[in-house]
Design a protein around this motif. Structure first.
Motif, PDB file in Angstrom:
ATOM      1  N   UNK A 169       0.799  -1.221   0.000  1.00  0.00           N
ATOM      2  CA  UNK A 169       0.000   0.000   0.000  1.00  0.00           C
ATOM      3  C   UNK A 169       0.824   1.259   0.000  1.00  0.00           C
ATOM      4  N   UNK A 170       2.099   1.157  -0.383  1.00  0.00           N
ATOM      5  CA  UNK A 170       2.984   2.327  -0.473  1.00  0.00           C
ATOM      6  C   UNK A 170       3.687   2.302  -1.820  1.00  0.00           C
ATOM      7  N   UNK A 171       4.055   3.489  -2.308  1.00  0.00           N
ATOM      8  CA  UNK A 171       4.750   3.588  -3.587  1.00  0.00           C
ATOM      9  C   UNK A 171       5.898   4.581  -3.419  1.00  0.00           C
ATOM     10  N   UNK A 172       7.096   4.109  -3.097  1.00  0.00           N
ATOM     11  CA  UNK A 172       8.226   5.009  -2.870  1.00  0.00           C
ATOM     12  C   UNK A 172       8.523   5.870  -4.098  1.00  0.00           C
ATOM     13  N   UNK A 173       8.983   7.093  -3.856  1.00  0.00           N
ATOM     14  CA  UNK A 173       9.315   8.008  -4.954  1.00  0.00           C
ATOM     15  C   UNK A 173      10.383   7.415  -5.872  1.00  0.00           C
ATOM     16  N   UNK A 174      11.359   6.701  -5.270  1.00  0.00           N
ATOM     17  CA  UNK A 174      12.435   6.121  -6.074  1.00  0.00           C
ATOM     18  C   UNK A 174      11.899   5.087  -7.064  1.00  0.00           C
ATOM     19  N   UNK A 175      10.905   4.319  -6.619  1.00  0.00           N
ATOM     20  CA  UNK A 175      10.305   3.314  -7.494  1.00  0.00           C
ATOM     21  C   UNK A 175       9.486   3.976  -8.598  1.00  0.00           C
ATOM     22  N   UNK A 176       8.756   5.037  -8.242  1.00  0.00           N
ATOM     23  CA  UNK A 176       8.005   5.781  -9.257  1.00  0.00           C
ATOM     24  C   UNK A 176       8.950   6.307 -10.334  1.00  0.00           C
ATOM     25  N   UNK A 177      10.060   6.870  -9.898  1.00  0.00           N
ATOM     26  CA  UNK A 177      11.022   7.420 -10.854  1.00  0.00           C
ATOM     27  C   UNK A 177      11.551   6.320 -11.777  1.00  0.00           C
ATOM     28  N   UNK A 178      11.904   5.195 -11.211  1.00  0.00           N
ATOM     29  CA  UNK A 178      12.419   4.055 -11.979  1.00  0.00           C
ATOM     30  C   UNK A 178      11.378   3.580 -12.991  1.00  0.00           C
ATOM     31  N   UNK A 179      10.132   3.459 -12.524  1.00  0.00           N
ATOM     32  CA  UNK A 179       9.059   2.972 -13.383  1.00  0.00           C
ATOM     33  C   UNK A 179       8.891   3.858 -14.626  1.00  0.00           C
ATOM     34  N   UNK A 180       8.886   5.188 -14.408  1.00  0.00           N
ATOM     35  CA  UNK A 180       8.643   6.089 -15.538  1.00  0.00           C
ATOM     36  C   UNK A 180       9.897   6.317 -16.361  1.00  0.00           C
ATOM     37  N   UNK A 181      11.066   6.137 -15.763  1.00  0.00           N
ATOM     38  CA  UNK A 181      12.306   6.216 -16.533  1.00  0.00           C
ATOM     39  C   UNK A 181      12.376   5.083 -17.555  1.00  0.00           C
ATOM     40  N   UNK A 182      11.801   3.939 -17.214  1.00  0.00           N
ATOM     41  CA  UNK A 182      11.742   2.822 -18.169  1.00  0.00           C
ATOM     42  C   UNK A 182      10.900   3.209 -19.377  1.00  0.00           C
ATOM     43  N   UNK A 183       9.798   3.935 -19.147  1.00  0.00           N
ATOM     44  CA  UNK A 183       8.986   4.395 -20.287  1.00  0.00           C
ATOM     45  C   UNK A 183       9.788   5.347 -21.166  1.00  0.00           C
ATOM     46  N   UNK A 184      10.575   6.223 -20.537  1.00  0.00           N
ATOM     47  CA  UNK A 184      11.424   7.129 -21.323  1.00  0.00           C
ATOM     48  C   UNK A 184      12.459   6.334 -22.119  1.00  0.00           C
TER      49      UNK A 184
END
Length: 212
Positions: A169-184
């Motif tokens: 139930x948590x989404x760390x900022x570092x993981x969010x960044x990693x997730x969207x960097x993959x899209x880039x």
């Protein structure tokens, strides 16, 4: 009075019900208007009234911004879904399975609330990159696989982290960044002409991935 709602619902049909999309848009727009510029959460009636008055002035601007990004993304999503239905060339099968997986993590029931505003604005570009990938897949299927294999280890690792984060139930900022960097990174490989929002490479992904 959300702009383009009827068309958005039509394009969203494969992902979820129209009423859910409407409710999510209203919630997202209201939250963004209330907490624009990192405004503090109101803790008493007086501060709430001030925040509500400020939010009311922002609603049209924020609503237009969100609906434009979501509407453009859903239009791309709908067009891609039409392209990948029906008869499939065997040489495309692996690539199309990868694309379907990517689509399922970009557009799904609840994506409007899950996707940070900064990324909602980029969502149409991520989907346009899939369209470009399909165009090139049609021209040269053999070129697709080496590019896909560059993304695969990062995406598999990210998916595992995302699943674990959702269970907690948590989404760390570092993981969010990693997730969207993959899209880039996908954009940089499959649709370079669309450009990226930040510098990205396999090396940078490895560095960011170590922190998630």
């Amino acid at each position: 009075n959300l702009p383009g709602m009827q068309q958005m619902c039509l394009h969203y049909a494969a992902a979820g019900p129209c009423e859910k999309l409407k409710a999510d848009l209203l919630q997202r727009i209201t939250e963004l208007a209330l907490y624009a510029d990192d405004a503090p959460v109101p803790r008493d009636r007086e501060s709430f009234d001030v925040a509500a008055a400020r939010a009311e002035r922002q609603l049209v601007t924020v609503g237009s911004l969100v609906c434009r990004a979501v509407g453009d993304a859903l239009a791309e999503y709908h067009a891609i879904q039409k392209r990948i239905k029906g008869a499939i060339t065997p040489a495309w099968l692996v690539a199309l399975n990868d694309i379907r997986d990517q689509l399922g993590h970009l557009i799904y029931t609840g994506f409007v609330l899950d996707t940070p505003l900064a990324r909602l604005e980029h969502l149409p570009r991520y989907l346009k990159a899939i369209t470009k990938r399909l165009d090139r897949l049609q021209q040269n299927p053999a070129r697709d696989r080496p590019l896909m294999l560059q993304v695969e280890p990062h995406w598999q690792k990210c998916r595992q982290r995302l699943d674990a984060a959702r269970q907690r139930g948590t989404m760390p900022d570092e993981l969010q960044h990693y997730r969207w960097l993959i899209e880039e990174f996908r954009v940089s490989l499959f649709a370079q002409e669309l450009g990226t929002a930040e510098k990205v490479s396999a090396k940078r992904l490895e560095e960011v991935g170590r922190g998630v």
